[in-house]
Each structure stands twice: as C-alpha cells, then as structure tokens.
Design a protein around this motif. Structure first.
Motif, PDB file in Angstrom:
ATOM      1  N   ASN A 113       0.846  -1.193   0.000  1.00  0.00           N
ATOM      2  CA  ASN A 113       0.000   0.000   0.000  1.00  0.00           C
ATOM      3  C   ASN A 113       0.884   1.246   0.000  1.00  0.00           C
ATOM      4  OD1 ASN A 113      -2.618  -1.235   0.077  1.00  0.00           O
ATOM      5  ND2 ASN A 113      -2.183  -1.810   2.195  1.00  0.00           N
ATOM      6  N   TYR A 114       1.182   1.734  -1.187  1.00  0.00           N
ATOM      7  CA  TYR A 114       2.006   2.923  -1.298  1.00  0.00           C
ATOM      8  C   TYR A 114       1.189   4.169  -0.971  1.00  0.00           C
ATOM      9  CZ  TYR A 114       5.813   0.359  -3.516  1.00  0.00           C
ATOM     10  OH  TYR A 114       6.854  -0.501  -3.770  1.00  0.00           O
ATOM     11  N   ARG A 115       1.818   5.064  -0.231  1.00  0.00           N
ATOM     12  CA  ARG A 115       1.243   6.387  -0.003  1.00  0.00           C
ATOM     13  C   ARG A 115       1.740   7.316  -1.109  1.00  0.00           C
ATOM     14  NH1 ARG A 115       3.684   8.516   4.230  1.00  0.00           N
ATOM     15  NH2 ARG A 115       5.244   6.855   4.359  1.00  0.00           N
ATOM     16  N   VAL A 116       0.818   7.987  -1.765  1.00  0.00           N
ATOM     17  CA  VAL A 116       1.172   8.879  -2.868  1.00  0.00           C
ATOM     18  C   VAL A 116       0.964  10.322  -2.411  1.00  0.00           C
ATOM     19  CG1 VAL A 116       0.698   9.537  -5.258  1.00  0.00           C
ATOM     20  CG2 VAL A 116       0.486   7.140  -4.554  1.00  0.00           C
ATOM     21  N   ALA A 117       1.978  11.142  -2.591  1.00  0.00           N
ATOM     22  CA  ALA A 117       1.907  12.558  -2.221  1.00  0.00           C
ATOM     23  C   ALA A 117       2.541  13.385  -3.328  1.00  0.00           C
ATOM     24  CB  ALA A 117       2.614  12.803  -0.886  1.00  0.00           C
ATOM     25  N   LEU A 118       2.270  14.673  -3.308  1.00  0.00           N
ATOM     26  CA  LEU A 118       2.858  15.592  -4.274  1.00  0.00           C
ATOM     27  C   LEU A 118       4.034  16.308  -3.629  1.00  0.00           C
ATOM     28  CD1 LEU A 118      -0.334  17.247  -5.836  1.00  0.00           C
ATOM     29  CD2 LEU A 118       0.802  15.104  -6.464  1.00  0.00           C
ATOM     30  N   ALA A 119       5.208  16.185  -4.234  1.00  0.00           N
ATOM     31  CA  ALA A 119       6.358  16.931  -3.733  1.00  0.00           C
ATOM     32  C   ALA A 119       6.155  18.410  -4.050  1.00  0.00           C
ATOM     33  CB  ALA A 119       7.643  16.424  -4.391  1.00  0.00           C
TER      34      ALA A 119
END
Length: 350
Positions: A113-119
């Motif tokens: 379960n990857y956490r996806v965020a915006l740099a």
C-alpha cells in the motif's frame, strides 16, 4: 521504459525483491495466502513538481498491472517493470492517497500500500542581500521588489505574499506593498529589513535585505518616479526622471527588453500584468536615483494613464509582481538519483 537504477538505488530496490522472495526453509505459501498477503508497512511515492513520479522495481520483480486500481486524483501508466504517476496540477491541499500495488516474484505476490503525495515546488528565495543603490536619509523611499532578487516557482497574485518581519535600527521604518518595499530612516547608515516571501504552497523564504541611506548631497540630485502603466511595447524613461546630463540603465527589466542609455526601453511583445521594470538614472556628477514601471491591466484593454505608485507601510501584502522561477538543476546522474531517491524513500517489509 524505466532507466536502469544506479548502484545505490539498485540496492534499495533489491530490498523490495528480497522481501518478496520466500525463505528456502519455509514451506511455499498457498495461492490464497499469497494473494491475500499485505505489507505491514507502506512506502511513500512523491510525484515531483512538474514531472512524473516513477517507481521502478528490481530485476526479478514485476508489477501486476491488471490488479492495479485507477488512480485517485492522478494518472497511472503501468508496465511490469514499474509504474509512472502524473498529476494535472499541483495542489497544496492534495494530502496523501493510497495506491495498492501488487508485486510479483515467482509464486509470491505481495500487495504494498504505497502512499502517494505531491512533492512541493522549489521554495521561494530572496537572493539579493543588499540593494545596490543609495537613498537619501530623511526621505520616504520606494524600492521595487524586482530589485530584491526574489525567485519563486509557484507564486500567484492574491495567494503568495510578502511580509516585513523586522527592521533595524529601531529608528527606521519599513513597510511593503504588492510591488514595492517602503523604507524611511532619518539618519545616514544601513537599514536592515528582514523580509519573507510565502508561495502558494505555504513555503516561506526569509532573508535580510540591507538598504544604504546616505546624507543628501549639496545641490539638486536626480529624481525618478515609480509608476504603474498599461502594457506597452516602448517606454521613454526620460518622461519619468529629471536632472542634468542624465544616463539610464535598467537594473531589472522584462524578459527580452532592451534598455538604452538614452532612456528608451523596447520590448518584443507587450509586457504582462505584474511585469516590473526597474531602472537607475545617473546625472553628470555621479549622483543617482532609482525608479520603476509596473505594468497593470491587460494588453487587450484600452491604454490606461500612467499613475504614481503609492507608499504602502503595511506589514504584509499580496505579492503583486511576476518573479522568475529559480534556475533548474542540470539533469545529471546526481540529480536523477536524488529525484528517484525522493520517490522511493522507504522500502516496505511484508
């Protein structure tokens, strides 16, 4: 296609593969057990600002693209060798989204379960610690913000802001408006203004800007105006300054503009609202003054009259000028590794 990982990043990705390979002494798990296997921890994928986020996997490990769900606010391109994530635009309130990725190594299947965020974009900067011009002590002076070397990747009018945090000495005063810094000091000497810029993402850059206040020289010194103007292809600075034997130069000009010593400034296209031209005028005795033209309105509008810019002693103000983005890094091996290291910051352990 994904780039072959460098040695360092390859070691990180290899850890993913190692986690997926069953121990030789253990009994092979059933298909049902492997299909239901979940990683105890999750890893973070940061999508770089203005670029796709890539998550390659190590040799011997593949992504089950058929089991990959649709992205929640991002687009996914999937290959067995890895996935690529893209977003239409940066949103500081985007938060984190969960992306379950099924990784396959032989008979072993593990869902991570990857956490996806915006740099965030590069933070703003104030790169000019001293304003390279003297100002008369005892007067109220305006300093164009374009002289302060502000760079910002994501600064929108009405969202980004500029703020005076402190000023020294205590006898000096400073304020800021959308286009200019205002400074007043009754005595000659340096005035230091602690100034901050906040971008749309809430990132703040703070720097000390030094302004030199000097005693008024005998005789009439040159003067220059700070004005707002409708977009125009040509500006005659002699209309905005007075003195004897004047010579002009532009300290900060609109991209593509040419600035002649006679005061004629030309642009290849009409400036955009928020573009600011800063200029310096020097008389025959070497005395100088600073002026500016801040373009307002829209090129398609009827021509607006030139109007003086007001003194604004506010502590904080929306940033009202266009500022350049910081210079981009060279895309060499080091920056590629740095970018990929940001994308895969931790390795999940099933």
């Amino acid at each position: 296609m994904f780039r072959r990982p460098t040695a360092v990043l390859g070691a990180v990705i290899l850890a993913v593969a190692t986690a997926l390979v069953p121990v030789a002494a253990s009994a092979a798990p059933s298909a049902e057990e492997t299909d239901e296997a979940q990683a105890a921890n999750s890893a973070l994928i940061e999508i770089p600002y203005g670029e796709p986020g890539e998550l390659p996997v190590a040799e011997g490990v593949t992504v089950d693209c058929g089991a990959l769900p649709a992205g929640d606010g991002f687009e996914i391109t999937c290959e067995p060798a890895g996935i690529t994530l893209t977003v239409a635009a940066y949103d500081p309130a985007w938060g984190e989204r969960v992306l379950p990725v099924t990784l396959v190594s032989g008979a072993t299947r593990t869902v991570v379960n990857y956490r996806v965020a915006l740099a965030p974009p590069p933070a703003p900067e104030i790169t000019t610690p001293r304003v390279d011009a003297p100002f008369a002590a005892g007067s109220q002076v305006l300093i164009p913000l374009s002289l302060l070397g502000i760079t910002c990747t994501l600064c929108s009018p009405g969202t980004s802001s500029v703020r005076v945090e402190a000023v020294s000495p205590d006898t000096a005063h400073a304020g800021v408006g959308p286009t200019h810094l205002a400074v007043r000091s009754g005595a000659p000497g340096d005035v230091t203004v602690e100034l901050s810029v906040e971008d749309d993402a809430g990132q703040i850059a703070t720097a000390e800007v030094t302004v030199s206040m000097v005693a008024t020289a005998p005789g009439a010194a040159p003067r220059a105006l700070h004005v707002g103007s409708a977009p125009t292809r040509s500006v005659d600075l002699t209309d905005l300054a007075w003195g004897e034997d004047l010579s002009f130069s532009c300290s900060a000009t609109v991209v593509g503009g040419t600035c002649g010593a006679d005061g004629v400034v030309s642009f290849p296209a009409a400036p955009l609202p928020g573009d600011q031209l800063s200029f310096r005028v020097v008389d025959g005795r070497g005395h100088q003054a600073v002026g500016s033209v801040t373009f307002t309105g829209d090129a398609a509008d009827a021509v607006l009259p030139v109007s003086p810019m007001p003194l604004d002693w506010s502590q904080t103000s929306p940033l009202g000028i266009s500022v350049p983005a910081p210079a981009s890094d060279q895309d060499d091996g080091a920056t590629v590794l740095s970018r990929l290291s940001r994308i895969l910051q931790e390795v999940p352990t099933p």
